[in-house]
Design a protein around this motif. Structure first.
Motif, PDB file in Angstrom:
ATOM      1  N   HIS A 129      84.803 -20.832  67.227  1.00 50.89           N
ATOM      2  CA  HIS A 129      85.480 -21.105  68.416  1.00 50.89           C
ATOM      3  C   HIS A 129      84.702 -22.308  69.009  1.00 50.89           C
ATOM      4  CE1 HIS A 129      87.571 -17.344  67.820  1.00 50.89           C
ATOM      5  NE2 HIS A 129      86.264 -16.565  67.486  1.00 50.89           N
ATOM      6  N   PHE A 130      85.114 -23.291  68.306  1.00 44.15           N
ATOM      7  CA  PHE A 130      84.628 -24.660  68.740  1.00 44.15           C
ATOM      8  C   PHE A 130      85.278 -25.824  67.941  1.00 44.15           C
ATOM      9  CE2 PHE A 130      81.361 -28.229  67.653  1.00 44.15           C
ATOM     10  CZ  PHE A 130      81.046 -28.560  68.736  1.00 44.15           C
TER      11      PHE A 130
ATOM     12  N   THR B 209      78.170 -19.654  57.018  1.00 42.26           N
ATOM     13  CA  THR B 209      79.753 -19.812  57.687  1.00 42.26           C
ATOM     14  C   THR B 209      79.418 -18.958  59.184  1.00 42.26           C
ATOM     15  OG1 THR B 209      80.466 -17.836  56.552  1.00 42.26           O
ATOM     16  CG2 THR B 209      80.867 -20.132  55.838  1.00 42.26           C
ATOM     17  N   GLU B 210      80.221 -17.899  59.319  1.00 40.45           N
ATOM     18  CA  GLU B 210      80.178 -17.487  60.874  1.00 40.45           C
ATOM     19  C   GLU B 210      79.252 -16.310  61.084  1.00 40.45           C
ATOM     20  OE1 GLU B 210      83.681 -17.218  63.985  1.00 40.45           O
ATOM     21  OE2 GLU B 210      84.270 -16.824  61.970  1.00 40.45           O
TER      22      GLU B 210
ATOM     23  N   THR C 284      92.809 -28.225  52.054  1.00 33.88           N
ATOM     24  CA  THR C 284      91.729 -27.887  52.904  1.00 33.88           C
ATOM     25  C   THR C 284      91.372 -26.411  52.832  1.00 33.88           C
ATOM     26  OG1 THR C 284      92.954 -27.919  54.752  1.00 33.88           O
ATOM     27  CG2 THR C 284      92.163 -30.045  54.364  1.00 33.88           C
ATOM     28  N   GLY C 285      90.017 -26.214  53.504  1.00 32.02           N
ATOM     29  CA  GLY C 285      89.752 -24.743  53.723  1.00 32.02           C
ATOM     30  C   GLY C 285      89.403 -24.518  54.974  1.00 32.02           C
ATOM     31  N   PHE C 286      89.682 -23.394  55.572  1.00 31.38           N
ATOM     32  CA  PHE C 286      89.123 -22.990  56.903  1.00 31.38           C
ATOM     33  C   PHE C 286      87.591 -23.079  57.183  1.00 31.38           C
ATOM     34  CE2 PHE C 286      88.159 -20.163  60.372  1.00 31.38           C
ATOM     35  CZ  PHE C 286      89.145 -20.474  61.390  1.00 31.38           C
TER      36      PHE C 286
ATOM     37  N   ARG D  33      81.666 -26.313  59.080  1.00 34.31           N
ATOM     38  CA  ARG D  33      82.142 -26.391  60.553  1.00 34.31           C
ATOM     39  C   ARG D  33      82.111 -25.263  61.011  1.00 34.31           C
ATOM     40  NH1 ARG D  33      87.339 -25.145  62.441  1.00 34.31           N
ATOM     41  NH2 ARG D  33      88.646 -24.479  60.910  1.00 34.31           N
ATOM     42  N   ILE D  34      82.333 -24.260  60.652  1.00 34.72           N
ATOM     43  CA  ILE D  34      82.281 -22.740  61.646  1.00 34.72           C
ATOM     44  C   ILE D  34      81.118 -22.249  61.589  1.00 34.72           C
ATOM     45  CG2 ILE D  34      84.756 -22.654  60.880  1.00 34.72           C
ATOM     46  CD1 ILE D  34      83.989 -20.200  58.883  1.00 34.72           C
TER      47      ILE D  34
END
Length: 339
Positions: free
Chosen positions: A320-321, A200-201, A291-293, A314-315
């Motif tokens: 921040h995109f 993830t991030e 959904t999930g963040f 996606r993160i």
């Protein structure tokens, strides 16, 4: 399933998966896994892209584990709350104080003490949409006490993690276990091996790329919570969905409540179709989804006997995109349900 049925099922899958491939090729998402199951026996799962791009590169696989984020609400917390209601252990219309008597215990007239289980399931409470709880401290016990005693600012009903954080507290009080010590369910866990998970991030306060550990900041600080923290694969998510479609995965009354509207957009725990919702325009009115963040999602169309999950990272490596995830989710749903 007949030969014609198999062909149609494969065509639905192929055209939906092509849109996921296009999103990866355009650099919108690093990778994704799409899965579909239906009551005629059709089941397909396919992966594309990368599970991680920094500081190492790993391919996305069909059995990659995902941080399911807010799918935790509907796969873990909601079924357990509804099972307790079915068993008569809790009354959905009773206040949370029946299990959390210390909620705002210093103000007997506080509005928080009147909030019910059903209101939390349907996000019909005045709790704020977002709250950076992790910034108030890193002791999970003290943070729980802070959440219970805080005088929350009240506003109009919105989707709020606080609702499910409190439902998670109720589960913990009832069982005497922390959520991370509970059984996550078949095919699920509260962490995953870093080399088998979708990253993830690159977290700004934990100072590392997260993979196999929960991304949600508040869940991390609480060391487990009812709103996030569940990990699973596309196969385990589809197994869960198939259980609801067949009726084998929960009591009939619990499944009925998952489908029963509480507002124009919500049921007990789930979302229902509305203008511009994540499931697209072509699903039936008998569809629920969430959904999930982190880039995850699950939709179950009871009228069509079909469920699909789109799991993405996606993160990764940053939130921040603009990944275009909403349009991708809607497009996938419409391609799956297009006649």
């Amino acid at each position: 399933m007949t030969a014609v049925g198999k062909t149609e099922f494969a065509q639905r899958f192929d055209r939906a998966f092509a849109s996921v491939e296009a999103a990866v090729a355009a650099g919108r998402i690093p990778g994704g896994v799409l899965g579909i199951v239906d009551l005629d026996g059709g089941r397909m799962i396919r992966a594309v892209g990368s599970a991680q791009t920094i500081p190492v590169t790993r391919p996305m696989l069909t059995d990659t584990w995902f941080d399911l984020a807010s799918l935790t609400k509907v796969i873990f917390t909601t079924p357990r709350i509804l099972a307790l209601a079915e068993a008569g252990t809790i009354d959905l219309d009773a206040p949370l104080t029946t299990l959390l008597p210390d909620l705002r215990q210093y103000d007997a007239s506080a509005w928080e003490r009147k909030v019910t289980f059903r209101e939390c399931l349907g996000h019909q409470t005045p709790f704020p949409a977002v709250e950076p709880l992790y910034t108030y401290g890193q002791s999970p016990d003290l943070l729980r006490a802070f959440i219970l005693q805080r005088e929350w600012r009240a506003g109009p009903p919105v989707y709020s993690d606080i609702n499910f954080i409190l439902l998670g507290f109720a589960l913990e009080r009832l069982t005497g276990q922390t959520i991370r010590d509970m059984d996550a369910g078949p095919g699920f866990a509260f962490s995953a091996a870093p080399d088998q998970a979708a990253a993830t991030e690159d977290c700004t306060w934990r100072h590392r790329v997260l993979s196999g550990e929960v991304h949600d900041d508040n869940c991390s600080a609480l060391e487990g919570a009812g709103h996030a923290g569940l990990f699973g694969t596309a196969a385990s998510v589809l197994d869960f969905a198939e259980g609801l479609l067949t009726g084998a995965g929960a009591a009939e009354r619990a499944i009925a409540l998952m489908r029963t509207p509480l507002s124009a957009t919500r049921t007990h725990g789930w979302e229902r179709p509305y203008d511009d919702w994540s499931g697209g325009r072509l699903c039936s009115s008998g569809t629920i989804g969430h959904t999930g963040f982190t880039g995850t999602g699950l939709w179950i169309d009871f009228d069509k006997g079909r469920a699909w999950t789109l799991l993405t990272n996606r993160i990764h490596p940053t939130r921040h995109f603009d990944s275009g995830i909403l349009a991708l989710r809607q497009g996938v749903g419409d391609l799956i349900n297009k006649a």
